[in-house]
Design a protein around this motif. Structure first.
Motif, mmCIF file in Angstrom:
data_model
loop_
_atom_site.group_PDB
_atom_site.id
_atom_site.type_symbol
_atom_site.label_atom_id
_atom_site.label_comp_id
_atom_site.label_asym_id
_atom_site.label_seq_id
_atom_site.Cartn_x
_atom_site.Cartn_y
_atom_site.Cartn_z
ATOM 1 N N ALA A 122 51.488 35.826 57.849
ATOM 2 C CA ALA A 122 51.834 36.912 56.866
ATOM 3 C C ALA A 122 51.445 36.388 55.427
ATOM 4 O O ALA A 122 51.102 36.992 54.483
ATOM 5 N N VAL A 123 51.937 35.147 55.155
ATOM 6 C CA VAL A 123 52.002 34.628 53.687
ATOM 7 C C VAL A 123 50.551 34.370 53.358
ATOM 8 O O VAL A 123 50.098 35.053 52.236
ATOM 9 N N VAL A 124 49.783 33.764 54.078
ATOM 10 C CA VAL A 124 48.515 33.750 53.647
ATOM 11 C C VAL A 124 47.665 34.692 53.535
ATOM 12 O O VAL A 124 46.727 35.117 52.606
ATOM 13 N N GLY A 125 47.739 35.686 54.838
ATOM 14 C CA GLY A 125 47.095 37.025 54.632
ATOM 15 C C GLY A 125 47.403 37.722 53.622
ATOM 16 O O GLY A 125 46.397 38.422 52.815
ATOM 17 N N MET A 126 48.737 37.940 53.049
ATOM 18 C CA MET A 126 48.886 38.649 51.926
ATOM 19 C C MET A 126 48.152 38.032 50.587
ATOM 20 O O MET A 126 47.789 38.719 49.709
ATOM 21 N N TYR A 127 48.322 36.795 50.351
ATOM 22 C CA TYR A 127 47.498 36.056 49.492
ATOM 23 C C TYR A 127 46.156 36.245 49.302
ATOM 24 O O TYR A 127 45.459 36.657 48.228
ATOM 25 N N THR A 128 45.398 36.142 50.622
ATOM 26 C CA THR A 128 44.072 36.531 50.529
ATOM 27 C C THR A 128 43.633 37.842 50.319
ATOM 28 O O THR A 128 42.603 38.369 49.505
ATOM 29 N N LEU A 129 44.469 38.718 50.603
ATOM 30 C CA LEU A 129 44.233 40.221 50.480
ATOM 31 C C LEU A 129 44.226 40.372 48.811
ATOM 32 O O LEU A 129 43.514 41.090 48.175
ATOM 33 N N ALA A 130 45.356 40.001 48.163
ATOM 34 C CA ALA A 130 45.556 39.952 46.808
ATOM 35 C C ALA A 130 44.366 39.701 46.102
ATOM 36 O O ALA A 130 43.973 39.859 44.902
ATOM 37 N N SER A 131 43.953 38.427 46.367
ATOM 38 C CA SER A 131 42.924 37.747 45.464
ATOM 39 C C SER A 131 41.678 38.272 46.154
ATOM 40 O O SER A 131 40.392 37.837 45.336
ATOM 41 N N SER A 132 41.284 38.935 46.920
ATOM 42 C CA SER A 132 39.915 39.530 47.321
ATOM 43 C C SER A 132 39.728 40.520 46.485
ATOM 44 O O SER A 132 40.417 41.156 45.609
ATOM 45 N N GLU A 133 38.375 41.335 46.776
ATOM 46 C CA GLU A 133 37.777 42.503 46.010
ATOM 47 C C GLU A 133 38.524 43.984 46.428
ATOM 48 O O GLU A 133 37.668 44.679 46.154
ATOM 49 N N VAL A 134 39.360 43.639 47.304
ATOM 50 C CA VAL A 134 39.857 45.081 48.032
ATOM 51 C C VAL A 134 40.540 45.659 46.736
ATOM 52 O O VAL A 134 41.222 45.318 46.263
ATOM 53 N N PRO A 135 40.301 47.332 46.836
ATOM 54 C CA PRO A 135 40.964 47.983 46.027
ATOM 55 C C PRO A 135 42.567 47.738 45.806
ATOM 56 O O PRO A 135 43.177 47.465 46.880
ATOM 57 N N ARG A 136 43.004 47.620 44.508
ATOM 58 C CA ARG A 136 44.550 47.526 44.332
ATOM 59 C C ARG A 136 45.266 48.545 45.037
ATOM 60 O O ARG A 136 46.596 48.106 45.343
ATOM 61 N N ARG A 137 45.009 49.675 45.109
ATOM 62 C CA ARG A 137 45.701 50.821 45.879
ATOM 63 C C ARG A 137 46.024 50.296 47.331
ATOM 64 O O ARG A 137 47.077 50.468 47.990
ATOM 65 N N ILE A 138 44.962 49.794 47.949
ATOM 66 C CA ILE A 138 45.061 49.419 49.391
ATOM 67 C C ILE A 138 45.944 47.968 49.484
ATOM 68 O O ILE A 138 46.990 47.769 50.414
ATOM 69 N N THR A 139 45.886 47.289 48.741
ATOM 70 C CA THR A 139 46.573 46.102 48.319
ATOM 71 C C THR A 139 47.998 46.549 48.211
ATOM 72 O O THR A 139 48.945 45.837 48.952
ATOM 73 N N ALA A 140 48.350 47.389 47.368
ATOM 74 C CA ALA A 140 49.721 47.716 47.109
ATOM 75 C C ALA A 140 50.368 48.370 48.416
ATOM 76 O O ALA A 140 51.699 48.328 48.677
ATOM 77 N N THR A 141 49.435 49.234 49.087
ATOM 78 C CA THR A 141 50.072 49.943 50.172
ATOM 79 C C THR A 141 50.341 48.812 51.375
ATOM 80 O O THR A 141 51.460 49.041 51.963
ATOM 81 N N LEU A 142 49.614 47.910 51.912
ATOM 82 C CA LEU A 142 49.837 46.884 52.723
ATOM 83 C C LEU A 142 51.168 46.015 52.252
ATOM 84 O O LEU A 142 51.842 45.726 53.154
ATOM 85 N N ALA A 143 51.099 45.766 50.968
ATOM 86 C CA ALA A 143 52.207 44.852 50.645
ATOM 87 C C ALA A 143 53.440 45.640 50.673
ATOM 88 O O ALA A 143 54.664 45.069 51.368
ATOM 89 N N SER A 144 53.549 46.910 50.609
ATOM 90 C CA SER A 144 54.848 47.681 50.687
ATOM 91 C C SER A 144 54.887 47.642 52.268
ATOM 92 O O SER A 144 56.326 47.536 52.555
ATOM 93 N N MET A 145 54.149 47.967 53.140
ATOM 94 C CA MET A 145 54.375 48.137 54.548
ATOM 95 C C MET A 145 54.897 46.699 55.001
ATOM 96 O O MET A 145 55.966 46.594 55.860
ATOM 97 N N SER A 146 54.317 45.766 54.451
ATOM 98 C CA SER A 146 54.804 44.219 54.988
ATOM 99 C C SER A 146 56.094 44.026 54.538
ATOM 100 O O SER A 146 56.963 43.610 55.256
ATOM 101 N N LEU A 147 56.731 44.551 53.103
ATOM 102 C CA LEU A 147 57.920 44.357 52.798
ATOM 103 C C LEU A 147 58.860 44.977 53.590
ATOM 104 O O LEU A 147 60.120 44.773 53.791
#
Length: 425
Positions: free
Chosen positions: A93-118
């Protein structure tokens, strides 16, 4: 070295990794995560009533998905969220969230998945701790929020920072590469301009040498031929021709010394460089060369003396001047003089004994000159002067360099005509 940092001749990085060390690092993380999840799969199997082997195998497969974090970061985060109720996959979970935030994935997708994980982490933590501290529900909520934030927010923030830093470095690298290409292009253009300047200067010097030497030496050869013809019959005329040959030689040497003095003189400090246009007109190119070295050059006031020298060599020359005499720019007068000089030289070479007419017209905003010779009379002997074929070319370059018009060619009467018009502005 290649773009991926690998040495040529060796195998490149496997699959989707850009560098071999990235592959090694991801495989190592995947192995650690697989061992962790396999260990956590034992209590999960006991709670679910499954065989221990199944729990261990399930945890191993789930943890190993971390190897795919660079290729499919969204899938890795979704797997981590999905197995959070089983209380496994902390590293995933920790490394996956870090990789997702540092990648070129759109920020809205990162925010959505981060909220789901939280949310998932909060729910799982709340459900597992509420039975242990039933007397204080507030502590359960605070503890659950703290754990959820600690496991989700720091990896996301750190990943966003690393991603922004990586993009900044890539942008700076691109700008550096672009500047390097521009500097290389400017260096190439500067070298081209320098080579053009050297070529133009060589052409100008060759043209000046041709004008100075060809005319003087041609007259000397003509006078020497006349001297040979009358040496016995008319000693007085022979002596006069000999004196003329000496004068011509001294004049040629004087002009050559002046030209060599200009070449040997120390150059003046160069002005500040200015960007050169990508397209340089032919007229401007020749003008630069024609404008160089015009100081102390011949002028239109010396045409009478020039014509007199040809008359002294036995040529029948008539000079006609139209319009009011005016003073022009140095390069205009020098070019006009050189055109007439070279035309007379060609008459000595190719039309011995022919009648020559030199016309000079002063008009509004321009000065025109024309040298026309009639057909050869056949009586005068050929002087045997060599011809390099550069006379007409040099005249044309001079005239076009000042934005003028140059025309040359045979006449209907069997002679030859050279005409030029120079703007005086």
């Amino acid at each position: 070295m290649t773009e991926t940092g690998e040495v040529e001749g060796r195998a490149g990085p496997p699959l989707w990794w850009a560098r071999r060390r990235d592959a090694v690092w991801d495989v190592a993380l995947g192995g650690v995560s697989a061992v962790e999840c396999a260990w956590e799969g034992v209590p999960f199997a006991a709670e679910a009533g499954l065989p221990t082997t199944v729990g261990v195998l399930f945890g191993f497969v789930v943890g190993a998905t971390l190897v795919l974090r660079r290729r499919w970061p969204i899938a890795v985060v979704l797997v981590g969220i999905a197995v959070s109720p089983a209380a496994m996959g902390f590293l995933l979970a920790v490394v996956g969230m870090y990789t997702l935030a540092s990648s070129e994935v759109p920020r809205r997708i990162t925010a959505t998945l981060a909220s789901m994980s939280l949310a998932a982490t909060f729910v799982v933590m709340y459900m597992r701790t509420r039975g242990d501290v039933e007397a204080d529900p507030t502590l359960v909520v605070v503890l659950s929020v703290f754990v959820a934030v600690a496991l989700t927010v720091p990896p996301v923030l750190f990943g966003l920072y690393i991603g922004a830093r990586r993009r900044l470095m890539e942008s700076l690298q691109e700008r550096a590469d672009s500047l390097e290409r521009e500097l290389s292009l400017l260096a190439d253009r500067a070298e081209e301009r320098a080579e053009w300047a050297r070529t133009e200067e060589r052409t100008r010097i060759a043209r000046e040498m041709h004008d100075v030497v060809a005319h003087r030496v041609s007259l000397m050869v003509v006078h020497a031929a006349a001297l040979e013809a009358v040496a016995v019959k008319d000693p007085a005329r022979a002596a006069k021709n000999a004196a003329l040959v000496g004068d011509m030689g001294r004049q040629a040497l004087t002009e050559l010394r002046e030209m060599l003095g200009v070449l040997r003189a120390p150059s003046k400090p160069a002005p500040a460089p200015v960007p050169a246009p990508s397209f340089v007109p032919v007229a401007a190119v020749a003008a630069v060369g024609g404008a160089c070295g015009t100081e102390d050059g011949p002028s239109l006031g010396e045409l009478e003396a020039l014509v007199g020298q040809s008359r002294a060599a036995g040529m029948t020359v008539e000079m006609l001047v139209h319009g009011e005499w005016a003073a022009y720019a140095a390069e205009v007068e020098q070019t006009a003089f050189r055109v007439v000089q070279e035309a007379l030289t060609n008459c000595h070479k190719h039309a011995p004994g022919a009648r020559v007419v030199v016309r000079l017209a002063h008009r509004a905003g321009e000065v025109a000159m024309q040298v026309e010779n009639g057909p050869c009379d056949g009586k005068a002997p050929e002087p045997g002067l060599p011809s390099g074929g550069n006379g007409l070319v040099g005249m044309r370059e001079r005239v076009l360099g000042l934005g003028g018009v140059f025309v040359s060619g045979p006449t209907d009467a069997g002679g030859f005509k050279v005409s030029a018009v120079l703007p005086t502005a």
